[in-house]
Design an enzyme around this catalytic site. Structure first.
Site, short mmCIF file in Angstrom:
data_model
loop_
_atom_site.label_atom_id
_atom_site.label_comp_id
_atom_site.label_asym_id
_atom_site.label_seq_id
_atom_site.Cartn_x
_atom_site.Cartn_y
_atom_site.Cartn_z
N GLU A 5 0.86 -1.18 0.00
CA GLU A 5 0.00 0.00 0.00
C GLU A 5 0.90 1.22 0.00
O GLU A 5 1.68 1.43 0.94
CB GLU A 5 -0.92 0.05 1.21
N ASP B 18 5.07 4.62 3.75
CA ASP B 18 4.85 6.05 3.90
C ASP B 18 6.14 6.67 4.42
O ASP B 18 6.92 6.00 5.09
CB ASP B 18 3.69 6.34 4.86
N ASP C 7 -2.44 12.15 -2.74
CA ASP C 7 -2.51 13.58 -3.07
C ASP C 7 -2.71 13.69 -4.58
O ASP C 7 -1.89 13.17 -5.34
CB ASP C 7 -1.22 14.26 -2.64
N ASP D 162 -11.02 10.12 -4.22
CA ASP D 162 -12.21 10.96 -4.17
C ASP D 162 -12.10 12.13 -5.13
O ASP D 162 -13.01 12.95 -5.23
CB ASP D 162 -12.42 11.50 -2.75
N THR E 238 -10.99 3.93 5.13
CA THR E 238 -10.12 4.74 5.98
C THR E 238 -10.98 5.76 6.71
O THR E 238 -12.15 5.99 6.36
CB THR E 238 -9.06 5.49 5.16
N TYR F 222 -10.64 9.03 6.68
CA TYR F 222 -10.98 10.13 5.79
C TYR F 222 -12.02 9.73 4.75
O TYR F 222 -12.87 10.53 4.36
CB TYR F 222 -9.72 10.66 5.10
#
Length: 220
Positions: free
Chosen positions: A50, A75, A124, A159, A199, A201
């Protein structure tokens, strides 16, 4: 710098399933390249990455649902990655691990055919003149193909409609096929457990009425 962030960074150093290559990974291979199953997971199960895993909610969710696969969340933000790493450590989730590094270096972290699937969850969108930084930019896709196995799969959730459309058009230029593609996931969702993982968010965006795009693309 906040004390909480420093504490989390220190805590990461104590976790067996967190790996933090030093700056040499920019130009040379990480010691685990090609050896993740042998050294970290101690099995021969498929490995799923991921990218930009944030708090690791997706990595942990997938690892709990699919015990026959191994999952690595990646990350650069250590204080954020800490949440998922702490969960994996405390709950002894042995098929989950975390790698703290920049996406640009991952070709030096994984060997040819080492990875079976790759998830990009709500990256992003890098609008405007930052398009070259998008994680579905052709240069990144070509990098992923260096370690994806034959018939490897990329999953994307976003999104941002512009980013989702851009990614769709980029993937069309590569040999392969879309397994699934929708601009409104929760209108078209099936009972697939993978797609049911959300998630924090994502939950917020859904509550605001935003549509979530999802695609899975399999390379030839």
């Amino acid at each position: 710098m906040g004390k909480n962030k420093l504490k989390r960074w220190a805590d990461l150093l104590t976790m067996e399933r967190v790996f933090q290559p030093n700056e040499t990974v920019r130009t040379s291979d990480f010691e685990l390249k090609g050896k993740w199953n042998e050294i970290v997971f101690c099995n021969h199960n498929p490995i799923v990455l991921e990218l930009g895993c944030g708090r690791g909610e997706y990595t942990i969710g997938l690892a709990n649902e699919y015990k026959q696969k191994n999952f690595i969340g990646i990350d650069i933000k250590g204080a954020r990655l800490w949440r998922g790493a702490r969960t994996a450590n405390d709950e002894n989730i042995l098929n989950a691990a975390f790698l703290r590094t920049r996406i640009e270096t991952i070709v030096n972290c994984f060997g040819a055919n080492e990875i079976s699937e790759l998830w990009i969850t709500f990256p992003d969108p890098q609008p405007g003149d930052r398009e070259h930084k998008r994680l579905t930019n052709p240069r990144f896709i070509l990098a992923y193909k260096k370690f994806l196995c034959s018939n490897g799969i990329i999953h994307l959730k976003s999104d941002d409609q512009d980013f989702f459309d851009y990614s769709t058009e980029i993937l069309k230029t590569f040999p392969g096929k879309f397994i699934f593609h929708t601009s409104d996931l929760y209108k078209d969702i099936t009972n697939d457990k993978i797609l049911s993982i959300k998630t924090t968010y994502e939950g917020i965006w859904l509550a605001k009425g935003k549509k979530i795009g999802y695609l899975s693309f399999q390379f030839e």
